[in-house]
Design a protein around this motif. Structure first.
Motif, short mmCIF file in Angstrom:
data_model
loop_
_atom_site.label_atom_id
_atom_site.label_comp_id
_atom_site.label_asym_id
_atom_site.label_seq_id
_atom_site.Cartn_x
_atom_site.Cartn_y
_atom_site.Cartn_z
N ARG A 1 52.09 50.60 3.59
CA ARG A 1 53.31 50.59 2.78
C ARG A 1 54.37 51.55 3.32
NH1 ARG A 1 51.06 50.65 -3.48
NH2 ARG A 1 49.23 49.30 -3.14
N CYS A 2 53.99 52.37 4.28
CA CYS A 2 54.91 53.36 4.85
C CYS A 2 55.66 52.73 6.02
CB CYS A 2 54.15 54.59 5.32
SG CYS A 2 53.25 55.44 4.00
N GLU A 3 56.91 53.14 6.19
CA GLU A 3 57.74 52.57 7.26
C GLU A 3 57.31 53.05 8.63
OE1 GLU A 3 61.40 55.79 7.02
OE2 GLU A 3 61.47 53.96 5.83
N ARG A 4 56.58 54.17 8.68
CA ARG A 4 56.09 54.71 9.95
C ARG A 4 54.64 55.14 9.77
NH1 ARG A 4 56.14 56.58 14.76
NH2 ARG A 4 56.25 58.74 15.40
N ARG A 5 53.81 54.83 10.78
CA ARG A 5 52.39 55.14 10.70
C ARG A 5 51.92 55.77 12.02
NH1 ARG A 5 53.87 50.72 8.71
NH2 ARG A 5 53.46 49.48 10.58
N ILE A 6 51.12 56.80 11.89
CA ILE A 6 50.54 57.49 13.04
C ILE A 6 49.03 57.52 12.82
CG2 ILE A 6 50.40 59.67 14.30
CD1 ILE A 6 53.30 60.20 13.19
N GLU A 7 48.29 56.93 13.73
CA GLU A 7 46.84 56.86 13.58
C GLU A 7 46.17 57.93 14.44
OE1 GLU A 7 43.10 53.70 13.86
OE2 GLU A 7 45.18 53.01 14.11
N VAL A 8 45.28 58.70 13.80
CA VAL A 8 44.58 59.79 14.47
C VAL A 8 43.09 59.50 14.49
CG1 VAL A 8 44.08 62.27 14.44
CG2 VAL A 8 46.33 61.45 13.73
N LEU A 9 42.46 59.72 15.63
CA LEU A 9 41.03 59.53 15.78
C LEU A 9 40.49 60.56 16.76
CD1 LEU A 9 38.55 57.72 15.07
CD2 LEU A 9 39.09 56.41 17.13
N ASP A 10 39.45 61.27 16.33
CA ASP A 10 38.82 62.29 17.20
C ASP A 10 39.83 63.29 17.75
OD1 ASP A 10 36.34 61.08 16.79
OD2 ASP A 10 36.55 59.79 18.54
N GLY A 11 40.80 63.68 16.90
CA GLY A 11 41.74 64.71 17.29
C GLY A 11 42.86 64.26 18.17
N ARG A 12 43.03 62.94 18.35
CA ARG A 12 44.09 62.42 19.20
C ARG A 12 44.89 61.36 18.45
NH1 ARG A 12 39.70 62.67 22.94
NH2 ARG A 12 40.14 64.06 24.73
N VAL A 13 46.17 61.22 18.80
CA VAL A 13 46.96 60.10 18.31
C VAL A 13 46.59 58.88 19.14
CG1 VAL A 13 49.28 59.13 18.07
CG2 VAL A 13 48.87 61.52 17.48
#
Length: 227
Positions: free
Chosen positions: A207-219
């Motif tokens: 639902r957010c206009e911008r999304r940043i996915e993080v996994l194991d300490g990294r984008v």
């Protein structure tokens, strides 16, 4: 508005260091509604604590409004945090002995605002979040959604430029969570405040206009506009 440049965070002595953030970089433009999404243990809460000046990175740069944050002076960090950032937590963090408007007014106490002005400002902010009729109620007398509205009002009381919301719907049922998300979005649009929300819920993040996915300490992925 917000720039994160090659942030790292490790815990423990150098020879036994445990990495939590591994060179995280991204930008969030002013007025954006942005989600940082990832599973438990991905490093997103550590990242949020650093952006909120509640923790310090091992290395890297945090830039707010074009200015590099100078970590190391706790008093200066606290003043900058109080004037620039509002916090919303999953557990609400309301004081049970205070009523709704008194909880909302707490940041103004620390800012040295007079008692009369604190009450007027808190009541006005409760009206903004649709809860003026419950101003005298204590947290135990409020529903989960109402408590989160009080927490939102408290986060906004000093007119911050950035709201950090850490799993703000995590303690709510799906209907109430949707209502809180709608309120956050409405406040973002009406007041122009930048919202950065940490969540593990991909449906909410969508639902957010911008999304940043993080996994194991990294984008590992980004979507939406960036400055």
């Amino acid at each position: 508005m917000l720039e994160v440049l090659d942030l790292t965070k490790t815990y423990g002595p150098p020879d036994q260091a445990t990495p939590v953030l591994r060179g995280v970089s991204f930008k969030v433009e002013a007025g954006a509604f942005c989600a940082v999404v990832g599973p438990s243990g991905s490093g997103k809460s550590t990242l949020m604590n650093i952006i909120g000046l509640l923790d310090r990175p091992t290395s890297g740069v945090l830039r707010l409004d074009g200015l590099d944050v100078a970590f190391g002076d706790r008093g200066r960090e606290a003043r900058f945090r109080g004037a620039t950032i509002g916090f919303v937590f999953q557990s609400f963090n309301l004081l049970p002995r205070l009523n709704a408007w008194e909880n909302v007014a707490l940041p103004l106490v620390y800012a040295g605002v007079s008692a009369r002005e604190r009450e007027q400002s808190a009541l006005a902010m409760l009206e903004r979040v649709g809860l003026s009729h419950r101003a005298q109620a204590r947290p135990a007398e409020l529903s989960g959604g109402q408590r989160q509205r009080v927490a939102l009002a408290r986060a906004l009381i000093r007119q911050p430029r950035l709201i950090l919301a850490d799993e703000p719907t995590g303690s709510l049922d799906s209907v109430t969570a949707g209502e809180v998300m709608a309120l956050l979005r409405d406040l973002n649009q009406r007041l122009g405040v930048t919202v950065l929300m940490v969540t593990h819920d991909r449906d909410l993040a969508a639902r957010c206009e911008r999304r940043i996915e993080v996994l194991d300490g990294r984008v590992v992925a980004e979507a939406g506009a960036a400055a």
